[in-house]
Design a protein around this motif. Structure first.
Motif, short mmCIF file in Angstrom:
data_model
loop_
_atom_site.label_atom_id
_atom_site.label_comp_id
_atom_site.label_asym_id
_atom_site.label_seq_id
_atom_site.Cartn_x
_atom_site.Cartn_y
_atom_site.Cartn_z
N PRO A 284 0.82 -1.22 0.00
CA PRO A 284 0.00 0.00 0.00
C PRO A 284 0.85 1.26 0.00
O PRO A 284 1.87 1.33 0.70
CB PRO A 284 -0.80 -0.12 1.30
CG PRO A 284 -0.81 -1.58 1.61
CD PRO A 284 0.51 -2.09 1.14
N ASP B 53 -2.80 4.33 -3.47
CA ASP B 53 -4.13 4.06 -2.93
C ASP B 53 -4.96 5.31 -2.66
O ASP B 53 -6.13 5.37 -3.01
CB ASP B 53 -4.00 3.23 -1.65
CG ASP B 53 -3.44 1.84 -1.93
OD1 ASP B 53 -4.21 1.00 -2.40
OD2 ASP B 53 -2.23 1.63 -1.71
N LEU C 279 -5.45 -0.40 4.85
CA LEU C 279 -5.08 -0.97 3.55
C LEU C 279 -4.29 -2.25 3.72
O LEU C 279 -4.46 -3.21 2.95
CB LEU C 279 -4.26 0.05 2.76
CG LEU C 279 -5.01 1.30 2.28
CD1 LEU C 279 -4.03 2.38 1.83
CD2 LEU C 279 -5.97 0.95 1.14
N LYS D 170 -10.24 -1.39 0.85
CA LYS D 170 -10.17 -0.81 -0.47
C LYS D 170 -10.72 0.61 -0.42
O LYS D 170 -11.89 0.81 -0.05
CB LYS D 170 -10.97 -1.64 -1.48
CG LYS D 170 -10.47 -3.08 -1.64
CD LYS D 170 -9.05 -3.14 -2.16
CE LYS D 170 -8.58 -4.58 -2.33
NZ LYS D 170 -7.15 -4.64 -2.76
N ASN D 171 -9.88 1.58 -0.77
CA ASN D 171 -10.29 2.98 -0.71
C ASN D 171 -10.92 3.39 -2.03
O ASN D 171 -10.32 3.25 -3.09
CB ASN D 171 -9.08 3.87 -0.41
CG ASN D 171 -9.49 5.21 0.18
OD1 ASN D 171 -9.94 5.26 1.31
ND2 ASN D 171 -9.35 6.27 -0.59
#
Length: 350
Positions: free
Chosen positions: A136, A150, A315, A320-321
């Motif tokens: 991440p 991310d 993350l 999940k952003n």
């Protein structure tokens, strides 16, 4: 409307030319950056075996602004029980050493990386490479020209540029300047290949051309000191000496703001309005001196890194952003609102 469109085309063409030219001709550090030594990663928190390891890479070590970024990451690491390490470079142009630090993060087994890229373009390939290894990556303060990360916690810099231009106009009116008199505004930036700086330039121009009186103009020769304080001081002094109608100076980030504030005080230039970014002893002194007209745009950089660590941990655990950019907001600081509770709160974290 035709005039506005024409000016906008000119502005963005000029900004592109500025960025390209500055990256090559006006950057004396380009040939020596690889040789500059940067420190190894140091722990910000107690290091406990078995906890997640998060590595923070900042742009400028030993700087008020970036020290606040470091503090936010440290506090978040202690709050959320993870190991946080940090390092960085000494100049915002030193992206090659940041690239080296990114590789070191991977070799040290980083579970996540928090980065503020020195060069939004130059580091894009390395960011993509590391992110493709399922590590991440959270960006803070500055975005990169890639989707290979991310999330980015940062100021909406185009909007911040709008706010800076509006504040410049307000301060010029407050200083007693008339719409019917000719005056000019000079600009000093600290680096040309930063997406952050280019957006603040574009936002400033965008607002200026639609709101400023026609006789109030921006000097087309944007000065770029490339993180060199002495060069920045030389540029500001030349702007003051060579432009009789200079009554405004705009700085796009912390270093140039410090340079401009110091030079304006040293030259006793009480007829020059200063608008910059971030909080330092130099801009603080200028704002608090009633004979001068100065403002600065404060970012919430503590929140950027604090949120960055918190999100990095999520993350690591599969979160999940959905949002690529998170605007952390800004606050205007001038002599009229120094005692405002919200302003004081942001100053306290700067």
């Amino acid at each position: 409307m035709k005039r506005i469109k024409s000016v906008l085309i000119h502005v963005f063409a000029m900004l592109l030319l500025f960025s390209l030219c500055s990256c090559s001709k006006d950057n004396p550090q380009n040939n020596t950056q690889e040789e500059q030594t940067v420190p190894d990663f140091e722990p910000l928190t107690d290091i406990v075996e078995g906890r997640d390891d998060i590595y923070l890479i900042i742009k400028v070590l030993n700087s008020n602004y970036w020290d606040t970024i470091v503090k936010g990451a440290k506090d978040a690491g202690e709050k959320f029980n993870c190991n946080v390490y940090y390092s960085g470079t000494y100049k915002e142009t030193d992206w090659k050493n940041q690239e080296m630090l990114l590789d070191k993060c991977v070799s040290l087994g980083a579970d996540a990386i928090i980065l503020s890229p020195d060069d939004s373009i130059g580091l894009s390939a390395k960011i993509e490479e590391i992110h493709s290894k399922n590590i991440p990556i959270v960006l803070v303060d500055t975005a990169a020209n890639t989707d290979g990360y991310d999330v980015c916690y940062m100021t909406d810099n185009l909007y911040a540029g709008n706010i800076a231009a509006d504040e410049m106009l307000n301060q010029l009116y407050k200083a007693g300047f008339s719409e019917n008199e000719e005056l000019s505004v000079g600009i000093l930036v600290g680096q040309s290949s930063s997406q952050t700086i280019n957006e603040r330039l574009a936002g400033f121009y965008q607002y200026w051309i639609t709101h400023a009186p026609s006789k109030w103009t921006i000097i087309s020769d944007i000065k770029n000191c490339n993180g060199d304080i002495s060069l920045g001081d030389k540029y500001v002094n030349s702007l003051i000496a060579e432009n009789e109608n200079l009554h405004g100076l705009y700085a796009t980030n912390n270093g140039p703001t410090k340079v401009i504030a110091k030079s304006v005080l040293a030259n006793n230039s009480k007829d020059i309005v200063v608008v910059g970014f971030d909080y330092s002893d130099e801009i603080k002194q200028l704002i608090e001196t009633p004979e001068y007209h100065a403002s600065t745009i404060l970012q919430r950089q503590y929140q950027m890194s604090y949120n960055g660590v918190e999100t990095a941990l999520k993350l690591i655990n599969g979160y999940k952003n959905d949002v690529k950019f998170e605007d952390t907001g800004v606050v205007i600081v001038n002599i009229d609102n120094l005692e405002d509770p919200e302003v004081k709160s942001v100053i306290d974290t700067n």
